[in-house]
Design a protein around this motif. Structure first.
Motif, PDB file in Angstrom:
ATOM      1  N   GLN A  54       0.828  -1.201   0.000  1.00 36.08           N
ATOM      2  CA  GLN A  54       0.000   0.000   0.000  1.00 36.08           C
ATOM      3  C   GLN A  54       0.865   1.255   0.000  1.00 36.08           C
ATOM      4  OE1 GLN A  54      -2.224  -0.842   3.537  1.00 36.08           O
ATOM      5  NE2 GLN A  54      -3.839  -1.979   2.454  1.00 36.08           N
ATOM      6  N   MET A  55       1.977   1.209   0.760  1.00 39.37           N
ATOM      7  CA  MET A  55       2.919   2.314   0.788  1.00 39.37           C
ATOM      8  C   MET A  55       3.445   2.605  -0.605  1.00 39.37           C
ATOM      9  SD  MET A  55       6.494   2.721   0.523  1.00 39.37           S
ATOM     10  CE  MET A  55       7.037   1.061   0.894  1.00 39.37           C
ATOM     11  N   ALA A  56       3.792   1.549  -1.373  1.00 40.11           N
ATOM     12  CA  ALA A  56       4.299   1.738  -2.730  1.00 40.11           C
ATOM     13  C   ALA A  56       3.264   2.447  -3.596  1.00 40.11           C
ATOM     14  CB  ALA A  56       4.672   0.387  -3.333  1.00 40.11           C
ATOM     15  N   LYS A  57       2.023   2.019  -3.476  1.00 35.30           N
ATOM     16  CA  LYS A  57       0.945   2.615  -4.258  1.00 35.30           C
ATOM     17  C   LYS A  57       0.784   4.103  -3.915  1.00 35.30           C
ATOM     18  CE  LYS A  57      -2.690   2.032  -6.997  1.00 35.30           C
ATOM     19  NZ  LYS A  57      -2.586   1.550  -8.381  1.00 35.30           N
ATOM     20  N   ILE A  58       0.799   4.425  -2.618  1.00 35.68           N
ATOM     21  CA  ILE A  58       0.615   5.810  -2.162  1.00 35.68           C
ATOM     22  C   ILE A  58       1.734   6.709  -2.669  1.00 35.68           C
ATOM     23  CG2 ILE A  58       0.677   7.266  -0.098  1.00 35.68           C
ATOM     24  CD1 ILE A  58      -0.862   5.010   1.333  1.00 35.68           C
ATOM     25  N   LEU A  59       2.985   6.254  -2.536  1.00 38.97           N
ATOM     26  CA  LEU A  59       4.123   7.087  -2.931  1.00 38.97           C
ATOM     27  C   LEU A  59       4.164   7.320  -4.435  1.00 38.97           C
ATOM     28  CD1 LEU A  59       6.953   5.759  -0.574  1.00 38.97           C
ATOM     29  CD2 LEU A  59       5.503   7.774  -0.303  1.00 38.97           C
ATOM     30  N   VAL A  60       3.851   6.293  -5.219  1.00 35.54           N
ATOM     31  CA  VAL A  60       3.825   6.452  -6.681  1.00 35.54           C
ATOM     32  C   VAL A  60       2.745   7.457  -7.074  1.00 35.54           C
ATOM     33  CG1 VAL A  60       3.306   5.293  -8.866  1.00 35.54           C
ATOM     34  CG2 VAL A  60       4.833   4.216  -7.212  1.00 35.54           C
ATOM     35  N   ASN A  61       1.568   7.382  -6.419  1.00 37.30           N
ATOM     36  CA  ASN A  61       0.476   8.307  -6.720  1.00 37.30           C
ATOM     37  C   ASN A  61       0.813   9.727  -6.276  1.00 37.30           C
ATOM     38  OD1 ASN A  61      -1.022   6.254  -7.784  1.00 37.30           O
ATOM     39  ND2 ASN A  61      -2.287   5.932  -5.962  1.00 37.30           N
ATOM     40  N   ALA A  62       1.400   9.840  -5.064  1.00 39.73           N
ATOM     41  CA  ALA A  62       1.665  11.159  -4.490  1.00 39.73           C
ATOM     42  C   ALA A  62       2.706  11.921  -5.284  1.00 39.73           C
ATOM     43  CB  ALA A  62       2.111  11.008  -3.037  1.00 39.73           C
ATOM     44  N   TYR A  63       3.736  11.248  -5.759  1.00 35.22           N
ATOM     45  CA  TYR A  63       4.857  11.920  -6.419  1.00 35.22           C
ATOM     46  C   TYR A  63       4.889  11.685  -7.929  1.00 35.22           C
ATOM     47  CZ  TYR A  63       6.536  12.824  -1.725  1.00 35.22           C
ATOM     48  OH  TYR A  63       6.647  13.261  -0.432  1.00 35.22           O
ATOM     49  N   ASN A  64       3.843  10.996  -8.443  1.00 36.95           N
ATOM     50  CA  ASN A  64       3.748  10.761  -9.882  1.00 36.95           C
ATOM     51  C   ASN A  64       5.039  10.143 -10.419  1.00 36.95           C
ATOM     52  OD1 ASN A  64       2.407  10.765 -12.357  1.00 36.95           O
ATOM     53  ND2 ASN A  64       3.192  12.789 -12.911  1.00 36.95           N
ATOM     54  N   THR A  72      13.372   3.640  -9.355  1.00 36.56           N
ATOM     55  CA  THR A  72      13.764   4.992  -8.962  1.00 36.56           C
ATOM     56  C   THR A  72      14.707   5.005  -7.768  1.00 36.56           C
ATOM     57  OG1 THR A  72      11.734   5.136  -7.644  1.00 36.56           O
ATOM     58  CG2 THR A  72      11.678   6.055  -9.884  1.00 36.56           C
ATOM     59  N   GLY A  73      15.053   3.802  -7.253  1.00 32.53           N
ATOM     60  CA  GLY A  73      15.998   3.714  -6.154  1.00 32.53           C
ATOM     61  C   GLY A  73      15.407   3.998  -4.800  1.00 32.53           C
ATOM     62  N   VAL A  74      14.083   4.125  -4.710  1.00 27.66           N
ATOM     63  CA  VAL A  74      13.451   4.384  -3.420  1.00 27.66           C
ATOM     64  C   VAL A  74      13.516   3.144  -2.528  1.00 27.66           C
ATOM     65  CG1 VAL A  74      11.282   5.014  -2.284  1.00 27.66           C
ATOM     66  CG2 VAL A  74      11.956   6.136  -4.425  1.00 27.66           C
ATOM     67  N   THR A  75      13.415   1.968  -3.127  1.00 28.79           N
ATOM     68  CA  THR A  75      13.491   0.724  -2.358  1.00 28.79           C
ATOM     69  C   THR A  75      14.446  -0.249  -3.028  1.00 28.79           C
ATOM     70  OG1 THR A  75      12.239  -1.101  -1.382  1.00 28.79           O
ATOM     71  CG2 THR A  75      11.544  -0.378  -3.560  1.00 28.79           C
ATOM     72  N   THR A  76      15.084  -1.071  -2.208  1.00 27.46           N
ATOM     73  CA  THR A  76      15.959  -2.153  -2.717  1.00 27.46           C
ATOM     74  C   THR A  76      15.450  -3.511  -2.301  1.00 27.46           C
ATOM     75  OG1 THR A  76      17.375  -1.973  -0.765  1.00 27.46           O
ATOM     76  CG2 THR A  76      18.011  -0.690  -2.709  1.00 27.46           C
ATOM     77  N   GLY A  77      14.423  -3.526  -1.436  1.00 23.81           N
ATOM     78  CA  GLY A  77      13.943  -4.801  -0.936  1.00 23.81           C
ATOM     79  C   GLY A  77      14.868  -5.347   0.134  1.00 23.81           C
ATOM     80  N   PHE A  78      14.672  -6.613   0.459  1.00 17.84           N
ATOM     81  CA  PHE A  78      15.468  -7.255   1.500  1.00 17.84           C
ATOM     82  C   PHE A  78      16.587  -8.084   0.884  1.00 17.84           C
ATOM     83  CE2 PHE A  78      11.426  -6.260   3.441  1.00 17.84           C
ATOM     84  CZ  PHE A  78      11.777  -5.818   4.708  1.00 17.84           C
ATOM     85  N   ASN A  79      17.574  -8.433   1.720  1.00 19.33           N
ATOM     86  CA  ASN A  79      18.747  -9.168   1.220  1.00 19.33           C
ATOM     87  C   ASN A  79      18.404 -10.545   0.677  1.00 19.33           C
ATOM     88  OD1 ASN A  79      20.496  -7.084   1.796  1.00 19.33           O
ATOM     89  ND2 ASN A  79      20.997  -7.833   3.852  1.00 19.33           N
ATOM     90  N   ASP A  80      17.274 -11.109   1.115  1.00 16.71           N
ATOM     91  CA  ASP A  80      16.900 -12.441   0.640  1.00 16.71           C
ATOM     92  C   ASP A  80      16.126 -12.405  -0.672  1.00 16.71           C
ATOM     93  OD1 ASP A  80      14.503 -11.410   1.488  1.00 16.71           O
ATOM     94  OD2 ASP A  80      14.014 -13.031   2.870  1.00 16.71           O
ATOM     95  N   GLY A  81      16.053 -11.209  -1.318  1.00 18.99           N
ATOM     96  CA  GLY A  81      15.374 -11.107  -2.610  1.00 18.99           C
ATOM     97  C   GLY A  81      13.883 -10.906  -2.513  1.00 18.99           C
ATOM     98  N   THR A  82      13.368 -10.625  -1.305  1.00 23.66           N
ATOM     99  CA  THR A  82      11.932 -10.415  -1.132  1.00 23.66           C
ATOM    100  C   THR A  82      11.622  -8.940  -0.906  1.00 23.66           C
ATOM    101  OG1 THR A  82      12.019 -10.725   1.278  1.00 23.66           O
ATOM    102  CG2 THR A  82      11.699 -12.696  -0.086  1.00 23.66           C
ATOM    103  N   PHE A  83      10.348  -8.573  -1.055  1.00 21.56           N
ATOM    104  CA  PHE A  83       9.876  -7.224  -0.764  1.00 21.56           C
ATOM    105  C   PHE A  83       8.954  -7.206   0.460  1.00 21.56           C
ATOM    106  CE2 PHE A  83       6.890  -3.656  -1.246  1.00 21.56           C
ATOM    107  CZ  PHE A  83       7.796  -2.599  -1.320  1.00 21.56           C
ATOM    108  N   LYS A  84       8.338  -8.370   0.734  1.00 24.61           N
ATOM    109  CA  LYS A  84       7.392  -8.507   1.841  1.00 24.61           C
ATOM    110  C   LYS A  84       6.238  -7.502   1.693  1.00 24.61           C
ATOM    111  CE  LYS A  84      10.785 -10.304   5.165  1.00 24.61           C
ATOM    112  NZ  LYS A  84      11.803 -10.578   4.180  1.00 24.61           N
ATOM    113  N   PRO A  85       5.480  -7.629   0.618  1.00 23.34           N
ATOM    114  CA  PRO A  85       4.437  -6.642   0.306  1.00 23.34           C
ATOM    115  C   PRO A  85       3.325  -6.552   1.354  1.00 23.34           C
ATOM    116  CG  PRO A  85       4.220  -8.569  -1.093  1.00 23.34           C
ATOM    117  CD  PRO A  85       5.539  -8.696  -0.392  1.00 23.34           C
ATOM    118  N   GLU A  86       3.028  -7.626   2.034  1.00 26.88           N
ATOM    119  CA  GLU A  86       1.918  -7.608   2.981  1.00 26.88           C
ATOM    120  C   GLU A  86       2.359  -7.272   4.395  1.00 26.88           C
ATOM    121  OE1 GLU A  86      -0.668  -7.675   1.273  1.00 26.88           O
ATOM    122  OE2 GLU A  86       0.345  -8.443  -0.512  1.00 26.88           O
ATOM    123  N   THR A  87       3.652  -7.029   4.607  1.00 31.72           N
ATOM    124  CA  THR A  87       4.155  -6.668   5.928  1.00 31.72           C
ATOM    125  C   THR A  87       3.883  -5.192   6.212  1.00 31.72           C
ATOM    126  OG1 THR A  87       5.903  -8.318   5.772  1.00 31.72           O
ATOM    127  CG2 THR A  87       6.227  -6.557   7.379  1.00 31.72           C
TER     128      THR A  87
END
Length: 750
Positions: A681-691, A719-734
């Motif tokens: 949800q955070m990803a969605k909000i930031l993309v919308n907020a900053y276009n 855009t370099g805002v996120t790199t995810g976790f070292n194990d290759g995951t993003f954990k979208p529902e966390t």
């Protein structure tokens, strides 16, 4: 097994089985299909919807010159052993046991077989015939290989005749417990040295001129009366050079009473011509199939027949040249009853079939590729093998010949980088008859078609870019595989634990290298070269970056083959924390201080920041409204959220971001202000907020392409805002924490 006293298939109506005899096969899934020798095929099936764990099936082709069916016995005939141990013990050069199944019913307490067994005319066990049709064995039926080499299932006529006083009498049996109104002969081949008969009869001991070392069809033994025991409770010994006749019942008693010390009596052993000179024969029951039709020689309403359990059987084709060994596993109240078992065997197209010992004794073993040992193929109902008294074996007599097949596995499969090393392992080598060949490393010869690789034993190193084929030769056998070699990965990306570091702090970098098909590239770890530009620190060969003692900007560079990529890094002066729970060495102290200094996010009255607390949806709305300077909170339109009235403390902030489509409501007109904000949800909000926009090939293992926020997460990554976790995951529902949300906002705002 049973005491003297006393296979996966769809359940269907008998009418359907008659109309569609192959229906059972139509519902089968083949789990395993292996050629065990030139004449033996093994298959394991699963039947859809039936109360069966699995069905194991050995098909033995006696037309094959190197294939036979034999009987296997423990080393001591009167003992027991597991099916696989007997089979493995019998397996020698020229007589390889490639498959086996348990066979004879046996006495559970004593261990000896219950029914007739003979080999090359020698009578190994006389056995008993039970009277009731509720018993498995109530008709004299056997499986064997006759003198002409054919497999046979049929009735037999085992004759034991006593000649005395110019008359001939048919005896009831041999070397077994005497029952009412019977005459039994005990020879030195009995499992015990005494008759152990009860006192309600008469036993006559005979002595012969020579030892009786065996009993066999066509034999006549003669002896003179040595002693007579009437109603004796003492155990009567069986002489090694003689025999004992045990009588019960008035007619037999009268004959025994006539016998005098010194009188001569002879006993003849014979069997009908069909079974005479057979390679072996083993009695069992009931018969299940005859002339291709269901034919069960026991009462199908009896308890033994209706029991759903593990089953074993042997069957033959009409031309008597194909033998089938079949087991049905029945653990956890599964299996087949006798009627279902017979129906299943009919569906296989066999001509005749005979039931073997089932239940906990049901066992099938096979020879796996690369070994001469016979190992368990089915799952016994008790979880492990039961020791049994006799087995049936599928035999390959083919001698070990020249290597024919090589089976190998590679340590890794894919495109190789020039300079990379990989390896292979030979799992087994077989000859043309599937016999295992002992592998000698000195006989392995490696070549490649275009000489693009070099070899060191079973390892190979890529030398030049191009396409090649590696060939492994072993005498007359060879195996090969294609190989693609490149000078650089098609794609090379860097994953970093962060893009900013405080003085003397550390960051970790990894690289992801793929080929043209986006599959992982094979390279050796030492081929990946790390370096740092800008004098901002150092980096190890493992990708651990240590910031220097001065602030500045630079790059971390990764080189693999001829491809080089980099990522920008900023080293910051150590910052003093504003909060009691944020240490000065916290990797995100700069981001947190920046946002709090600009009033975007605030701490708590107790002097803490609580970095690991989750951000709620209302928190996100407030923070976004603060960082976006052009939002006018006094000019908002009521979004009419049922759970955000105008009296809500954050009504204006929530309304403002909702008006701009930055944070949307949920179902049924609710906003859920106290709901936790997830990373997706955070990803969605930031993309919308900053276009924001952008794209990258980097994928997270837990964000499938169909995920509702996959595109937004990809944009944040690009855009370099996120790199995810070292194990290759993003954990979208966390849920997103206050600290991580601060980092994302800082990266966007810089």
């Amino acid at each position: 097994m049973m005491k003297i006293k006393g296979f996966k298939i769809i359940l269907m109506l008998l009418v359907l089985m008659i109309m569609m005899p192959l229906q059972g096969l139509a519902a089968q899934t083949v789990n395993k299909d292996m050629k065990l020798s030139s004449g033996v095929q093994y298959k394991q099936y699963t039947n859809t919807g039936a109360k069966v764990n699995s069905i194991n099936h050995l098909s033995i082709n006696l037309n094959d010159a190197y294939t036979k069916v034999k009987m296997g016995l423990p080393k001591d005939f009167n003992s027991k052993a597991t099916t696989t141990s007997i089979a493995t013990g019998d397996s020698v050069e020229g007589n390889r046991v490639v498959g086996a199944v348990n066979a004879a019913f046996f006495d559970m307490s004593e261990g000896y077989p219950l029914f007739l067994i003979s080999q090359q005319n020698e009578i190994l066990n006389g056995g008993v015939l039970l009277d009731s049709t509720t018993e498995y064995f109530n008709q004299p039926i056997a499986f064997g290989v006759t003198a002409d080499g054919n497999a046979e299932i049929d009735l037999y006529d085992f004759d034991i005749k006593m000649n005395y006083d110019n008359l001939s009498y048919d005896l009831s049996g041999m070397n077994r417990e005497r029952r009412a109104d019977e005459a039994i002969i005990f020879t030195p081949q009995n499992v015990k040295t005494t008759t152990d008969s009860n006192q309600y009869g008469i036993e006559v001991v005979f002595e012969s001129d020579t030892p009786i070392n065996s009993t066999y069809y066509g034999q006549t033994i003669t002896g003179k009366v040595k002693s007579i025991h009437v109603a004796s409770t003492a155990k009567v010994a069986i002489p090694k050079n003689g025999f004992v006749l045990s009588f019960h019942g008035s007619e037999w008693r009268a004959i025994g009473d006539k016998m005098k010390i010194g009188e001569e009596v002879s006993v003849e052993f014979d069997i009908d011509s069909k079974w005479k000179d057979s390679e072996f024969m083993l009695a069992s029951g009931p018969m299940l199939v005859k002339d291709g039709k269901k034919h069960v020689t026991m009462n199908l309403s009896s308890a033994r027949a209706t029991q759903v359990t593990s089953r074993s059987a042997i069957a033959v084709s009409k031309d008597k040249k194909t033998v089938h060994l079949v087991t049905v596993d029945g653990a956890n109240k599964k299996g087949m009853n006798m009627s279902q078992f017979a129906d299943y065997l009919v569906s296989l197209g066999v001509d005749r079939a005979l039931n073997l010992d089932g239940g906990g004794s049901t066992t099938m073993g096979i020879r796996n590729y690369g070994s001469n040992a016979v190992v368990l193929a089915n799952t016994p109902s008790a979880g492990s093998q039961r020791q049994v008294s006799a087995i049936l074996e599928a035999i390959s007599t083919a001698p070990t010949s020249n290597p024919s097949t090589i089976n190998l596995t590679r340590s890794n499969v894919g495109t190789m980088l020039v300079g990379a090393t990989s390896s292979y392992k030979i799992n087994y080598i077989l000859d043309e008859f599937y016999n295992p060949i002992t592998v000698s490393s000195s006989k392995i010869a490696n070549t490649s078609d275009n000489n693009l690789v070099s070899f060191n034993g079973t390892s190979f190193t890529a030398l030049k870019e191009g396409s090649d084929r590696v060939r492994i030769n072993y005498d007359t056998a060879y195996q090969s595989f294609p190989l693609t070699i490149v000078s650089a990965p098609t794609n090379l990306t860097i994953n970093a634990s962060g893009k900013t570091a405080n003085i003397n702090s550390k960051l970790t970098f990894t690289a992801n290298a793929t080929d043209v098909d986006k599959k992982s590239l094979i390279y050796s770890p030492e081929q990946l070269k790390w370096s740092v530009e800008g004098g901002i620190g150092t980096i190890t060969s493992a990708g651990v970056f240590t910031a220097g003692n001065k602030a500045g900007t630079g790059k971390v560079v990764a080189q693999l083959g001829t491809k080089t990529v980099s990522v920008g890094i900023e080293v910051k002066t150590n910052v003093t924390s504003k909060f009691t729970d944020i240490l000065n060495n916290n990797p995100y102290i700069t981001e947190i201080n920046y946002l709090t200094s600009n009033g975007v996010i605030t701490g708590y009255k107790d002097g803490t920041f609580k970095p690991n607390n989750d951000i709620t949806r209302k928190n996100a709305a407030v923070i976004i409204s603060r960082i976006m300077k052009d939002i006018d909170l006094n000019k908002v339109t009521d979004p009419n959220f049922k759970d955000v009235p105008k009296t809500h403390p954050y009504y204006k902030e929530i309304a403002a971001v909702a008006n701009l489509g930055i944070v949307n409501g949920k179902e049924n007109g609710y906003f859920d202000p106290n709901g936790k904000l997830t990373r997706a949800q955070m990803a969605k909000i930031l993309v919308n907020a900053y276009n924001l926009s952008g794209t990258t090939d980097k994928k997270f293992t837990d964000v499938p392409s169909k995920h509702w926020a996959a595109n937004d997460i990809n944009i944040l990554t690009a855009t370099g805002v996120t790199t995810g976790f070292n194990d290759g995951t993003f954990k979208p529902e966390t849920p997103i924490s206050r600290m991580h949300f601060s980092v994302f906002l800082y990266r966007i705002d810089q």
